[in-house]
Every structure is written in C-alpha cells, then in structure tokens.
Design a protein around this motif. Structure first.
Motif, PDB file in Angstrom:
ATOM      1  N   PHE A 284       3.217   4.072  13.559  1.00 18.62           N
ATOM      2  CA  PHE A 284       3.441   5.032  12.486  1.00 18.62           C
ATOM      3  C   PHE A 284       3.917   4.293  11.241  1.00 18.62           C
ATOM      4  CE2 PHE A 284       3.715   7.599  16.247  1.00 18.62           C
ATOM      5  CZ  PHE A 284       3.251   8.852  15.879  1.00 18.62           C
ATOM      6  N   VAL A 285       3.634   4.879  10.078  1.00 17.88           N
ATOM      7  CA  VAL A 285       4.138   4.335   8.818  1.00 17.88           C
ATOM      8  C   VAL A 285       4.660   5.501   7.980  1.00 17.88           C
ATOM      9  CG1 VAL A 285       1.904   4.491   7.608  1.00 17.88           C
ATOM     10  CG2 VAL A 285       3.619   2.829   6.857  1.00 17.88           C
ATOM     11  N   GLY A 286       5.766   5.274   7.285  1.00 20.24           N
ATOM     12  CA  GLY A 286       6.354   6.319   6.458  1.00 20.24           C
ATOM     13  C   GLY A 286       5.873   6.243   5.027  1.00 20.24           C
ATOM     14  N   VAL A 287       5.401   7.383   4.509  1.00 23.38           N
ATOM     15  CA  VAL A 287       5.006   7.504   3.104  1.00 23.38           C
ATOM     16  C   VAL A 287       5.625   8.792   2.567  1.00 23.38           C
ATOM     17  CG1 VAL A 287       3.114   7.663   1.438  1.00 23.38           C
ATOM     18  CG2 VAL A 287       2.808   6.333   3.544  1.00 23.38           C
ATOM     19  N   ARG A 288       6.510   8.663   1.581  1.00 27.56           N
ATOM     20  CA  ARG A 288       7.198   9.827   1.008  1.00 27.56           C
ATOM     21  C   ARG A 288       7.869  10.683   2.090  1.00 27.56           C
ATOM     22  NH1 ARG A 288       2.089  10.757  -1.276  1.00 27.56           N
ATOM     23  NH2 ARG A 288       1.703   9.607  -3.222  1.00 27.56           N
ATOM     24  N   ASP A 289       8.591  10.037   2.979  1.00 26.59           N
ATOM     25  CA  ASP A 289       9.385  10.709   4.017  1.00 26.59           C
ATOM     26  C   ASP A 289       8.547  11.407   5.075  1.00 26.59           C
ATOM     27  OD1 ASP A 289      11.787   9.946   2.741  1.00 26.59           O
ATOM     28  OD2 ASP A 289      11.651  11.671   1.395  1.00 26.59           O
ATOM     29  N   GLU A 290       7.242  11.132   5.112  1.00 25.94           N
ATOM     30  CA  GLU A 290       6.398  11.657   6.182  1.00 25.94           C
ATOM     31  C   GLU A 290       5.809  10.493   6.954  1.00 25.94           C
ATOM     32  OE1 GLU A 290       3.680  14.858   5.490  1.00 25.94           O
ATOM     33  OE2 GLU A 290       4.716  15.480   3.670  1.00 25.94           O
TER      34      GLU A 290
ATOM     35  N   TYR B 104       0.833  -1.205   0.000  1.00 21.94           N
ATOM     36  CA  TYR B 104       0.000   0.000   0.000  1.00 21.94           C
ATOM     37  C   TYR B 104       0.870   1.260   0.000  1.00 21.94           C
ATOM     38  CZ  TYR B 104      -4.226  -2.729   0.881  1.00 21.94           C
ATOM     39  OH  TYR B 104      -5.283  -3.610   0.769  1.00 21.94           O
ATOM     40  N   VAL B 105       1.957   1.226   0.755  1.00 18.55           N
ATOM     41  CA  VAL B 105       2.882   2.359   0.765  1.00 18.55           C
ATOM     42  C   VAL B 105       3.457   2.579  -0.624  1.00 18.55           C
ATOM     43  CG1 VAL B 105       5.108   3.199   1.626  1.00 18.55           C
ATOM     44  CG2 VAL B 105       3.453   2.196   3.214  1.00 18.55           C
ATOM     45  N   LYS B 106       3.868   1.493  -1.282  1.00 24.44           N
ATOM     46  CA  LYS B 106       4.426   1.606  -2.626  1.00 24.44           C
ATOM     47  C   LYS B 106       3.386   2.170  -3.599  1.00 24.44           C
ATOM     48  CE  LYS B 106       7.926   0.399  -3.984  1.00 24.44           C
ATOM     49  NZ  LYS B 106       9.212   1.137  -4.140  1.00 24.44           N
ATOM     50  N   ALA B 107       2.131   1.769  -3.454  1.00 16.86           N
ATOM     51  CA  ALA B 107       1.067   2.297  -4.319  1.00 16.86           C
ATOM     52  C   ALA B 107       0.955   3.804  -4.154  1.00 16.86           C
ATOM     53  CB  ALA B 107      -0.266   1.620  -3.999  1.00 16.86           C
ATOM     54  N   LEU B 108       1.017   4.275  -2.920  1.00 11.75           N
ATOM     55  CA  LEU B 108       0.917   5.715  -2.650  1.00 11.75           C
ATOM     56  C   LEU B 108       2.151   6.458  -3.131  1.00 11.75           C
ATOM     57  CD1 LEU B 108      -0.672   5.400   0.875  1.00 11.75           C
ATOM     58  CD2 LEU B 108      -1.774   6.390  -1.146  1.00 11.75           C
ATOM     59  N   GLU B 109       3.318   5.869  -2.917  1.00 10.60           N
ATOM     60  CA  GLU B 109       4.548   6.532  -3.347  1.00 10.60           C
ATOM     61  C   GLU B 109       4.692   6.518  -4.868  1.00 10.60           C
ATOM     62  OE1 GLU B 109       7.369   5.964   0.589  1.00 10.60           O
ATOM     63  OE2 GLU B 109       7.563   4.510  -1.056  1.00 10.60           O
TER      64      GLU B 109
END
Length: 245
Positions: free
Chosen positions: A182-188, A156-161
């Motif tokens: 917490f989960v990191g998406v695009r450094d946030e 899911y993170v890869k889909a968003l990134e």
C-alpha cells in the motif's frame, strides 16, 4: 503580471499576445516573441522577458536579441542569471537538457535532475517538477530536496499531493508497488491495482493502464472502473488498439 518601468511597455504587450497573435504598433505587426526581443533590447536584465522569450521559442529555434543569438536553453539561463528564484525557469531549463547534459548558471554547473531540484527548493508544490524528478531516478537511488531525501516512489506521491491531474503519476506509482503493498496519497491508502484504476478514471483511453490493471486480476476477478466492472481479459482487450483487438 503587467509591470512598470524601463522596457516594460514592450514586455507587457508581449504578455498580452497569444502564441500565434500579434499587435500593431504604428504600421508594424509584432508577435509576442518580437515584443520580448524589443523589451530586452531596451533592458537586457529583464528576467521575465528572457523567460517568456524562451517559452515562445520552439525547442530548436533561435532568436536574435541585439547582437546576441540565443536558443531556448540560453534564454532560460539568461533569465536565471537575473532572477535565480524563478522556479518555472529552472524547471523549463531542466526540460531542455539531455539526460547526460549539464548547463552553467551563474558559474555553477547543473544537470537535468539538479534543475528540477532547484525548482522544488523554490516551489515545493511544483507537481511537474516532482514527476520529472521521479522519472530521472532509479528505484533504489534517492535524491535530496532541501534537507529531505526522497525515493522515486515518494516523488510520484509528492507530484500527486501537489495537485497533478495527469494519469502518468498514478500509473508509474502503481508499477513501483508489489502485490499486497500500500502507498499513502493525501491520507488515503492505495494498492497497485487502485493506482491503475485512478489513472483510468483520469484517462479512460490510457492503454498501458488497462494492460497493467488486467495483470493484477485473477482469472475470475472483476474490478470497477468508473461505473463498469471489468475482468482481466476485458482489461487486456481494452488496452489494445482497434487494429489489434
């Protein structure tokens, strides 16, 4: 992209047609689908024509190409037999398969999940393929793409990134997080609650996101969505249809 060569006049004409449009050639009208069929009669190895023919077909549709009758899935298979580097063809082939169904491409057997993996090995930034790959995984069973292993959350993170602008990846990612995680998406970094907020910023009518957001709030706590503040009760109320409210 318009191309030159044997049969490509029909192929190019097909690309120029909308799904419901047609072009007049002589005294006859040809839809995009009919143009791709003509292109394949001239050159049956035209991978792009097979792919676009599959895209134009309805999921349960059939089309005659010369003496062969094909459905949507078979069109994508034919496309890949002539060009196995087409990520879109692998992805769309995957979407035609039932969860337990397999398909043979160039003498190898592929599941739905394996079709999405093939698409990602060709195009690592294919957001829809990452999202659909995540949907097929159990939370505890990772999948290998290339030489790297990914779990459901990471997909899911890869889909968003990769640029997904849909709310579902944010919603589903949030449901996989436990309180305080917490989960990191695009450094946030994002919490469960913030993932649901992001889903609602994309689609303020996403009822399940409102419900899930409401469950993250303490009785007197508020959360900002857009420019407004909401309590848990207000979020749950927003999640209901007008008939239920």
């Amino acid at each position: 992209m318009l191309r030159q060569g044997r049969g490509y006049a029909w192929f190019n004409l097909g690309l120029l047609q909308t799904r419901t449009g047609s072009a007049k050639v002589g005294t006859e009208e040809f839809t995009g689908l009919a143009c791709f069929v003509r292109a394949l009669i001239v050159d049956p190895t035209n991978s792009g024509a097979w792919y676009n023919l599959g895209i134009r077909l309805a999921p349960l549709g059939m089309v005659d190409v010369g003496v062969v009758t094909c459905n949507q899935q078979q069109c994508f298979v034919k496309s890949l037999e002539f060009d196995p580097t087409n990520a879109l063809a692998w992805y769309n082939l995957g979407t035609t398969l039932a969860p337990d169904e397999t398909v043979t491409v160039c003498d190898d057997i592929y599941s739905r999940q394996q079709c999405f993996v093939k698409a990602l090995e060709i195009d690592h930034n294919f957001s829809n393929a990452w999202f659909n790959l995540a949907l097929l995984q159990s939370p505890t069973t990772p999948v290998m793409v290339g030489a790297v292993t990914y779990n459901r959350k990471q997909c899911y993170v890869k889909a968003l990134e990769a640029g997904s602008i849909k709310p579902a990846p944010w919603l589903n990612l949030g449901t996989l997080l436990v309180p305080g995680e917490f989960v990191g998406v695009r450094d946030e970094m994002y919490t469960r609650q913030q993932c649901f907020v992001r889903a609602l910023e994309i689609d303020p009518t996403y009822s399940i996101a409102w419900h899930n957001l409401g469950t993250t709030l303490a009785p007197h706590e508020q959360v900002q969505v857009g420019t407004d503040m909401y309590t848990s009760e207000q979020c749950i109320q927003r999640s209901k249809t007008p008939a239920e409210a």
